[in-house]
Design an enzyme around this catalytic site. Structure first.
Site, PDB file in Angstrom:
ATOM      1  CG  ASP A 138       8.881   0.953   5.220  1.00  0.00           C
ATOM      2  OD1 ASP A 138       8.345   2.010   4.791  1.00  0.00           O
ATOM      3  OD2 ASP A 138       9.119  -0.006   4.466  1.00  0.00           O
ATOM      4  CG  ASN A 158      -2.764  -2.615   1.723  1.00  0.00           C
ATOM      5  OD1 ASN A 158      -2.697  -2.106   2.834  1.00  0.00           O
ATOM      6  ND2 ASN A 158      -1.686  -3.065   1.083  1.00  0.00           N
ATOM      7  CG  HIS A 201       5.503   2.021   2.467  1.00  0.00           C
ATOM      8  ND1 HIS A 201       6.283   1.084   3.099  1.00  0.00           N
ATOM      9  CD2 HIS A 201       4.568   1.325   1.769  1.00  0.00           C
ATOM     10  CE1 HIS A 201       5.863  -0.130   2.784  1.00  0.00           C
ATOM     11  NE2 HIS A 201       4.808  -0.007   1.989  1.00  0.00           N
ATOM     12  CD  GLU A 228       0.342  -0.497  -4.091  1.00  0.00           C
ATOM     13  OE1 GLU A 228       0.794  -0.553  -5.254  1.00  0.00           O
ATOM     14  OE2 GLU A 228       1.056  -0.712  -3.088  1.00  0.00           O
ATOM     15  CD  GLU A 244       2.189  -2.829   2.126  1.00  0.00           C
ATOM     16  OE1 GLU A 244       3.161  -2.292   1.550  1.00  0.00           O
ATOM     17  OE2 GLU A 244       1.257  -3.371   1.505  1.00  0.00           O
TER      18      GLU A 244
END
Length: 359
Positions: free
Chosen positions: A277, A210, A246, A169, A275
């Protein structure tokens, strides 16, 4: 990614149960559906590692969570216990307990492990952030601290992981560098340094960027694309680009996902969804859950359509342990299982997609 403060004492208490987890055979009373082919088995046929982030306290204390983790996933990521504040709570004093127990669980269940994360602007120990803030840690010392941390952590896990999220990030959504303490004190060169130091400590593990909001072609993902080209020209080896994934059903599905994967593949990088979701505005209903399933399927389809996409990881699988409700007011139900471990339409959508294999 989830930001959770977990004390070493709590991790130690919870960890005592992990080493015997391989023998766990209990069935969830509420998991009434016939299991069928686990996701990991379907993924193996598609030559893909299918993973989950793991809450190590739940792994130790919740037998149903433990059973499903071992059954459904071929890869695991430490949700929190490899982050800096946990593994080095005091300067030069390392606590590997919980992370090592997760690796033991993975070994017992034939699972691979992703490392998460070496360098981030969040979940740093107080001794580091306070030292930078009050000036007792200057730029030269901060660079030394970062070098020592990366070298020590990667060396400890050498040979036990298949991927590391090295730099996490570092860009804003508009493609500018995030104004973190690392950028303020070390300049953008800290990114190349982190990859060089990780490579020196373990030449074989795959090293990844990432980030979130980089699923499609946009300013942020383009910043990573340009940085990857720059580092390659400088002789700095970067192996992969991690896309967190996400998503929320109240926004449209990201466009150009396949094109985004392709341009990184054309640079010679692996890609991974790290990651995933899909949160929904609460309360959940059949229509929202169907849209959620479509979003999960869309990301996996893009991955299966790219030979460079080597792993697909969901950020937890059970709603009661999800980070989403704590961060996004009025949203939740983001995982493949509900709070009673009933599988949602998204679970079957992913399994069907995996069974179709690579495109």
């Amino acid at each position: 990614m989830r930001q959770v403060r977990t004390t070493s004492a709590a991790l130690l208490a919870a960890g005592a149960l992990l080493l015997g987890a391989g023998a766990q055979t209990a069935s969830a009373a509420s998991d009434t559906q016939a299991p069928g082919m686990p996701l990991r088995a379907a993924a193996e046929r598609a030559h893909l590692k299918f993973g989950t982030a793991v809450n190590t306290t739940a792994l130790a204390e919740d037998a149903d969570y433990r059973r499903i983790t071992g059954r459904e996933f071929s890869s695991v990521t430490a949700e929190n216990v490899m982050k800096w504040e946990v593994v080095e709570p005091q300067r030069g004093v390392y606590d590997w307990t919980a992370a090592d127990q997760l690796i033991d669980f993975a070994r017992a269940h034939g699972q691979s492990v992703r490392g998460h994360t070496l360098l981030w602007h969040n979940q740093l120990p107080a001794w580091l952030t306070q030292g930078v803030a009050d000036g007792t840690i200057d730029s030269a010392e901060l660079r030394e601290i970062l070098h020592d941390h990366i070298k020590t952590v990667v060396t400890h896990f050498k040979g036990k992981l298949y991927q590391w999220d090295v730099v996490n990030e570092v860009f804003n959504d508009d493609g500018t560098y995030r104004d973190s303490l690392w950028l303020q004190k070390l300049g953008p060169g800290y990114i190349a340094d982190a990859f060089r130091w990780a490579r020196e400590a373990d030449p074989k593990v795959k090293l990844f960027f990432n980030d979130y909001n980089v699923e499609g072609v946009n300013a942020k993902s383009t910043a990573y694309y340009e940085l990857a080209k720059q580092l390659k020209a400088q002789g700095v080896r970067v192996d992969g680009f991690g896309i967190q994934g996400h998503l929320s059903t109240q926004y449209g599905f990201p466009g150009d996902v396949g094109a985004n994967l392709k341009r990184f593949a054309d640079l010679g990088l692996q890609t991974a969804f790290t990651e995933v979701d899909v949160r929904i505005p609460l309360p959940a209903d059949a229509t929202k859950l169907a849209t959620q399933a479509d979003y999960y399927r869309g990301l996996l389809s893009a991955c299966l359509g790219s030979t460079s996409c080597t792993s697909f990881t969901v950020w937890g699988f059970a709603d009661q342990y999800s980070w989403v409700p704590d961060v996004f007011d009025g949203e939740g139900a983001a995982c493949l299982y509900d709070e009673s471990y009933r599988r949602k339409p998204a679970y079957e959508a992913l399994r069907q997609e995996l069974r179709q294999g690579r495109r």
